[in-house]
Design a protein around this motif. Structure first.
Motif, PDB file in Angstrom:
ATOM      1  N   VAL A 273       0.846  -1.193   0.000  1.00 33.20           N
ATOM      2  CA  VAL A 273       0.000   0.000   0.000  1.00 33.20           C
ATOM      3  C   VAL A 273       0.881   1.242   0.000  1.00 33.20           C
ATOM      4  N   HIS A 290      -1.759   0.120  -4.773  1.00 28.60           N
ATOM      5  CA  HIS A 290      -1.878  -0.977  -3.809  1.00 28.60           C
ATOM      6  C   HIS A 290      -1.920  -2.328  -4.520  1.00 28.60           C
ATOM      7  N   TRP A 338      -7.491  -0.812   2.961  1.00 26.31           N
ATOM      8  CA  TRP A 338      -6.983  -1.539   4.117  1.00 26.31           C
ATOM      9  C   TRP A 338      -7.941  -2.656   4.560  1.00 26.31           C
ATOM     10  N   GLU A 341      -7.100  -5.317   2.150  1.00 26.79           N
ATOM     11  CA  GLU A 341      -5.790  -5.886   2.501  1.00 26.79           C
ATOM     12  C   GLU A 341      -5.927  -6.881   3.653  1.00 26.79           C
ATOM     13  N   HIS A 342      -6.713  -6.502   4.653  1.00 24.56           N
ATOM     14  CA  HIS A 342      -6.874  -7.395   5.793  1.00 24.56           C
ATOM     15  C   HIS A 342      -7.599  -8.676   5.394  1.00 24.56           C
TER      16      HIS A 342
END
Length: 392
Positions: A273, A290, A338, A341-342
Motif C-alpha cells: 500500500v 496498492h 486496508w 488488505e486485511h
C-alpha cells in the motif's frame, strides 16, 4: 505542446473505466498505454467480479457481454479435512459474484471508448511525469511512430500498475510504503478443459494450497501454492495435474478433469500500500497504489472502487473548482483498501501452508477453517467481504 484536462497513464481496468466516467461528464481525456492493444486485451488476470463491480458496469451500460458470457456464482467451497464446506454467498448476503476475466472487461472498455470516437495512445514509450506539484503537470512520451510528444494537463491519473512510472514519480519524502512479502507463490495454469466443479474451490491441504477456478464453460484456471524459488521448467504438465489431484481430493464424488495446458506462470505473493494516493495534481488508482494477494479476489475490484470515487472528485475539481472530494480521495479510498488488505491477508494465511509452520500453527489454521464453515456469523463475515462491501 498538446493540451487536455486529464492525462491518464495506463489502459487497464482503472484507466479505461476512469476515462469512460470522465468522458460521460464532458471532461477531456488523453489515455496513454505502454503496451499494444493486443497485449492488454489478452493478458490473463483476475476473474472474480464483486457484486458491486457488476452492478456499476450494468449501470453504465457496459455489461452486455458480461451478462451473456459471465458465470454467476452464488457460493464457493472451502475444502479441508477431505471435504467440501460451501459458503453460500447468496443466502448469507443476498448477493453473488460473477466469474468474468479482467481481460474481457478490458476488451469491453476499449470497445466502448473507441465507439465514442475517443482514442487510446497504445505503445507509448519512455513515459515521464513532470511538474506534479503545480496546476499544470505534464506528461512526455515517445509515440509508436517514434515522435517525441508532450501533454499539458490539469490533472494526471496514474493507473499504470505496480511497475508503472506514476508511483515512482512521487518524491520519496512525500510517500510511505507498507509492504509485506509472503513466503510462497502461486503456480497458475490455464487448461483447455471444462471446470471440474460448478463453483470455485479454495483448498487447504497439508501439501499446500490449491485453487480451482474457471474462465468459461470450456476453460479452467487452476493454482498451486509453491516456493517462490521454484522454476517453471521443473513443473511438467503431468506433475502439475498430479499435485492438483492430490490437493483437491475429497472423500466423495469428485473427479479432476485434465486437459491441455494453454499457459503456465509463477506469481509471487505480496501485499503493498502507498500512502497517500495523491501528490499535488497526480492521483493514483488501482495497482499503482496498492497490491493484494489474489486469494481474496480484490485487485481489480479495488481498482474499480478507486476510480468510481476519483471520477466525481475530478469532475468537481475541474468543472467547479471544488476541491473537497479531491482532497478526501486518498483517505476515503484507503479505508476500503486496508479492509481489502486485511481480508486478503486473512484468506491467504488461513489457507496456505507456511514453510515454517509447526503442528501448533497447523491446528490453529484448521480450527479457524472449521469455525468459519460451522458458524453463521463467521461465514457471513467472510461472505460479505468476498462479494464486495458497498461503495459508500
Amino acid at each position: 505542446m498538446e493540451r487536455t484536462q486529464v492525462g491518464i497513464v495506463g489502459a487497464g481496468p482503472a484507466g479505461l473505466l476512469l476515462a469512460h466516467l470522465l468522458h460521460a461528464e464532458g471532461i477531456d481525456v488523453v489515455l496513454l498505454e505502454a503496451r499494444s492493444r493486443d497485449y492488454v486485451e489478452n493478458r490473463v488476470r483476475a476473474g472474480v467480479c464483486e457484486h458491486t463491480t457488476v452492478a456499476l458496469l450494468r449501470d453504465l451500460g457496459l455489461a452486455d457481454r458480461l451478462d451473456r458470457e459471465g458465470l454467476p456464482h452464488g457460493g464457493f467451497s472451502l475444502r479441508f479435512d477431505r471435504a467440501d464446506h460451501r459458503i453460500d454467498l447468496a443466502a448469507l448476503t443476498g448477493r453473488s459474484i460473477t466469474v468474468y476475466g479482467q481481460q474481457e472487461i478490458v476488451k469491453d472498455l476499449i470497445a466502448a471508448r473507441l465507439a465514442t470516437g475517443q482514442a487510446i495512445e497504445f505503445e507509448a514509450a519512455d513515459v515521464a511525469l513532470h511538474d506534479l506539484d503545480t496546476e499544470a503537470p505534464r506528461i512526455t512520451w515517445t509515440d509508436r511512430d517514434g515522435r517525441a510528444r508532450e501533454l499539458r494537463c490539469d490533472v494526471i491519473a496514474g493507473c499504470d500498475g505496480f511497475h508503472g512510472v506514476s508511483r515512482p514519480a512521487i518524491p520519496a519524502g512525500a510517500r510511505t510504503f507498507y509492504d509485506h512479502t509472503y513466503p510462497f507463490a502461486w503456480l497458475g495454469v490455464l487448461a483447455k478443459t471444462p471446470p471440474s466443479h460448478e463453483e470455485l474451490i479454495y483448498a487447504r491441504h497439508e501439501r499446500g494450497f490449491a485453487l480451482h477456478s474457471m474462465r468459461s464453460p470450456d476453460v479452467t484456471r487452476l493454482y498451486l501454492q509453491v516456493d517462490p524459488a521454484e522454476r517453471l521448467e521443473d513443473w511438467s504438465d503431468a506433475r502439475i495435474w498430479d499435485e492438483l489431484a492430490a490437493r483437491l481430493s475429497v472423500d466423495g464424488d469428485f473427479t479432476l478433469r485434465e486437459g491441455p495446458l494453454l499457459e503456465k506462470s509463477i506469481t509471487p505473493m505480496r501485499s503493498f500500500v502507498t500512502e497517500p494516493m495523491r501528490y499535488g495534481r497526480l492521483f493514483l488508482a488501482g495497482d499503482a497504489a496498492h497490491i493484494v494477494p489474489p486469494t481474496g479476489a480484490k485487485g481489480m475490484n479495488l481498482a474499480v472502487a478507486d476510480v468510481r470515487r476519483l471520477a466525481p472528485a475530478l469532475v468537481a475539481l475541474l468543472d467547479k473548482n471544488d476541491t473537497q472530494l479531491a482532497d478526501g480521495y486518498a483517505e476515503q479510498c484507503l479505508r476500503r483498501v486496508w479492509r481489502a488488505e486485511h481480508f486478503s491477508y486473512y484468506m491467504t494465511t488461513m489457507l496456505h501452508r507456511a514453510p515454517d509452520a509447526d503442528p501448533f500453527a497447523d491446528r490453529l489454521q484448521l480450527s479457524q477453517l472449521r469455525y468459519t464453515a460451522s458458524s453463521t456469523a463467521a461465514a457471513t463475515s467472510l461472505a460479505e467481504n468476498y462479494v464486495g462491501l458497498p461503495f459508500d
